[in-house]
Design a protein around this motif. Structure first.
Motif, PDB file in Angstrom:
ATOM      1  N   LEU B 161       3.574   6.443  26.524  1.00  0.00           N
ATOM      2  CA  LEU B 161       3.875   5.700  25.301  1.00  0.00           C
ATOM      3  C   LEU B 161       2.671   4.897  24.828  1.00  0.00           C
ATOM      4  CD1 LEU B 161       7.422   4.283  26.216  1.00  0.00           C
ATOM      5  CD2 LEU B 161       6.830   6.453  25.124  1.00  0.00           C
ATOM      6  N   LYS B 162       1.779   4.644  25.753  1.00  0.00           N
ATOM      7  CA  LYS B 162       0.602   3.848  25.406  1.00  0.00           C
ATOM      8  C   LYS B 162      -0.521   4.239  26.357  1.00  0.00           C
ATOM      9  CE  LYS B 162      -0.391  -1.044  24.445  1.00  0.00           C
ATOM     10  NZ  LYS B 162       0.259  -2.355  24.370  1.00  0.00           N
ATOM     11  N   ASN B 176      -4.201   3.854  22.261  1.00  0.00           N
ATOM     12  CA  ASN B 176      -3.175   4.558  21.488  1.00  0.00           C
ATOM     13  C   ASN B 176      -1.833   3.979  21.901  1.00  0.00           C
ATOM     14  OD1 ASN B 176      -4.393   7.026  20.006  1.00  0.00           O
ATOM     15  ND2 ASN B 176      -5.315   7.103  22.052  1.00  0.00           N
ATOM     16  N   SER B 177      -0.988   3.711  20.933  1.00  0.00           N
ATOM     17  CA  SER B 177       0.308   3.139  21.290  1.00  0.00           C
ATOM     18  C   SER B 177       1.362   3.512  20.258  1.00  0.00           C
ATOM     19  CB  SER B 177       0.192   1.614  21.368  1.00  0.00           C
ATOM     20  OG  SER B 177       1.427   1.050  21.724  1.00  0.00           O
ATOM     21  N   PHE B 178       2.458   4.075  20.743  1.00  0.00           N
ATOM     22  CA  PHE B 178       3.569   4.332  19.831  1.00  0.00           C
ATOM     23  C   PHE B 178       4.118   3.002  19.339  1.00  0.00           C
ATOM     24  CE2 PHE B 178       3.979   8.566  21.908  1.00  0.00           C
ATOM     25  CZ  PHE B 178       4.017   9.335  20.753  1.00  0.00           C
ATOM     26  N   THR B 179       4.441   2.954  18.055  1.00  0.00           N
ATOM     27  CA  THR B 179       5.129   1.778  17.525  1.00  0.00           C
ATOM     28  C   THR B 179       6.587   2.127  17.198  1.00  0.00           C
ATOM     29  OG1 THR B 179       4.271   2.343  15.339  1.00  0.00           O
ATOM     30  CG2 THR B 179       3.049   0.711  16.596  1.00  0.00           C
ATOM     31  N   GLU B 180       6.821   3.390  16.923  1.00  0.00           N
ATOM     32  CA  GLU B 180       8.194   3.895  16.742  1.00  0.00           C
ATOM     33  C   GLU B 180       8.246   5.270  17.398  1.00  0.00           C
ATOM     34  OE1 GLU B 180       8.129   3.289  12.228  1.00  0.00           O
ATOM     35  OE2 GLU B 180      10.254   3.450  12.735  1.00  0.00           O
ATOM     36  N   LEU B 181       9.378   5.562  18.017  1.00  0.00           N
ATOM     37  CA  LEU B 181       9.462   6.854  18.690  1.00  0.00           C
ATOM     38  C   LEU B 181      10.909   7.277  18.869  1.00  0.00           C
ATOM     39  CD1 LEU B 181       7.995   9.157  20.223  1.00  0.00           C
ATOM     40  CD2 LEU B 181       8.177   7.775  22.277  1.00  0.00           C
TER      41      LEU B 181
END
Lengths: 157, 314
Positions: B161-162, B176-181
């Motif tokens: 996720l990050k 890199n990081s998901f903010t919505e998933l």
């Protein structure tokens, strides 16, 4: 009897029979039970126990109004509330704790940190045409090392 | 008796640590596979020096799309053995080409079998990213020659996720990081359709491995842990014809390209440059050849490496 409670808290009662007797008295006498809690509170405070979060302000205010002398325990009682441990023992314990914390931090490695977000990210410095060629050739093989680029076509729809 | 207990405790501790480490490597392998296979749709943030951008990503089966939300419009569409980059103009297209090399979450190489030679692994605390629980894995290099990585992995799916790439000085160089998933089946298949299909496009066809060639010459002087993944003859875009040998090495995390081409008549200066984020380049003349290294390694590392690398006789 309060002295017995204090002695029990300090672990100075060795006789099981005596311990049972004091505990029985505390069950019957609410005053003794509150004395037990009070002594623990004082001990915690003097040891800077981080778990100390009991809100006793109202109780203290009430007690101050009713019998202020109770919260001014004798010197001997205060000593008992905090076990009489030599200073060097506390220093040794603190040193060991500190060393343990440092060792733990070293073992765990760096904690995930938030990346400092650039206030105003500069425009992406695109590499030169020649460097881009190296970059893209590198990328092609990185993205899929089992396959390779055969052709590149650029079309306008 | 006491010494026996002590030795026994040490052995037990070692066995437990080793077991935990095996589980962590297993989780990393799961993360590598999940990063390429899990069906998902979401938004992620990509940050590296001078770059802060957001992408929408959707994937189902072997169809995948990345749509830049910030900066010039651009899209990268992956399907099977083809990649198409869409953009409204050449500048945006160039930007998209560069984007395409650092797509998240597939940050780990396909083959990480040799990664344990160069990195140690450690499980850190649990965390929460994009409203999902995850656990941090730390990949720490065993020397100061390469970047390390932290990954926060959603344990059920294995999806990273990050990710944070950090330098030997412990400075974060890429995030890199998901903010919505959303994991699982896409709610809308139209997510996979490019919006810029009517614009400028660049299509990358790929062929099977038949183009792979034997290395022209043995290469020495690489840092420990790097091994040859592939070598090929490549025609460089913009080059005046001819081909050059392209060697690809990997230590299980970092990828390193070595390009060997005939020197142009004029002696060229040695140089080191950062191409993009953590990807750097170093080159020098070596006899009749020009050697160029490109890889996600610290610039100073590449500068040393280009001095030490040697081509043996074919």
């Amino acid at each position: 009897m309060k002295e017995s409670v204090s002695a029990l808290m300090d672990g100075e009662i060795e006789s099981q029979e005596e311990v049972s007797k004091i505990l029985g008295s505390m069950e019957r006498d609410e005053t003794l039970e509150s004395v037990w809690e009070e002594y623990h509170l004082i001990g915690d405070a003097m040891r800077s126990n981080s778990l100390l979060s009991v809100d006793v302000s109202q109780q203290v205010a009430d007690r101050l109004a009713a019998e202020p002398a109770v919260l001014a325990p004798s010197i001997s009682r205060r000593r008992r509330a905090m076990p009489a441990v030599p200073l060097r023992t506390w220093a040794l314990a603190a040193s060991i704790s500190f060393a343990a914390v440092i060792a733990w931090q070293q073992l765990r490695g760096p904690a995930p940190q938030a990346v400092t977000v650039a206030q105003q990210p500069a425009p992406v410095p695109l590499p030169s045409e020649r460097d881009s060629a190296y970059l893209l050739a590198h990328q092609e093989m990185v993205s899929d090392p089992n396959l390779m680029k055969a052709s590149v076509s650029e079309v306008r729809h | 008796m006491r010494s026996r207990c002590f030795v026994g405790s040490l052995l037990l501790g070692f066995a437990l640590t080793s077991h935990a480490s095996d589980e962590d490597w297993q989780l990393l392998r799961k993360a590598g596979a999940a990063a390429r296979q899990v069906t998902l749709s979401g938004t992620y943030l990509h940050q590296t020096p001078g770059v802060l951008e957001t992408f929408l990503v959707a994937r189902s089966g072997n169809a995948e799309i990345y749509r830049a939300v910030d900066g010039p419009p651009r899209e990268i569409v992956l399907s099977g053995n083809e990649r198409v980059v869409y953009a409204p103009d050449r500048a945006a297209l160039q930007r998209a080409r560069v984007d395409a090399m650092r797509l998240f979450p597939s940050m780990l190489p396909d083959d990480i079998s040799n990664i344990q030679q160069s990195y140690s692994i450690q499980r850190l605390e649990a965390d929460r990213v994009a409203d999902l629980d995850c656990v941090w894995l730390l990949l720490r290099p065993k020397d100061n020659a390469r970047y390390g990585m932290r990954l926060c992995i959603e344990q059920e799916s294995g999806l990273p996720l990050k990710s944070v790439l950090f330098s030997p000085r412990n400075e974060d160089v890429e995030l890199n990081s998901f903010t919505e998933l959303e994991l699982g089946q896409l709610r809308d298949r139209n997510l996979l359709k490019p919006h810029l299909a009517g614009k400028l496009s660049e299509r990358w066809h790929k062929l099977p491995v038949t183009a792979t060639v034997e290395p022209a010459a043995p290469v020495s002087g690489l840092p420990s842990g790097f091994r040859l993944v592939k070598s090929a003859l490549a025609a460089m875009p913009g080059d005046k014809g001819g081909e050059q040998h392209h060697y690809m090495f990997s230590d299980g995390l970092a990828m390193l390209s070595l390009f060997v081409e005939p020197s142009s008549g004029n002696k060229q200066a040695e140089r080191v440059a950062v191409l993009y984020g953590p990807v750097a380049l170093a080159s020098r003349d070596d006899g009749d050849n020009r050697l160029t290294l490109v890889g996600d390694l610290p610039g100073e590392m590449l500068a040393n490496l280009i001095q030490n690398i040697r081509l043996g006789k074919p």
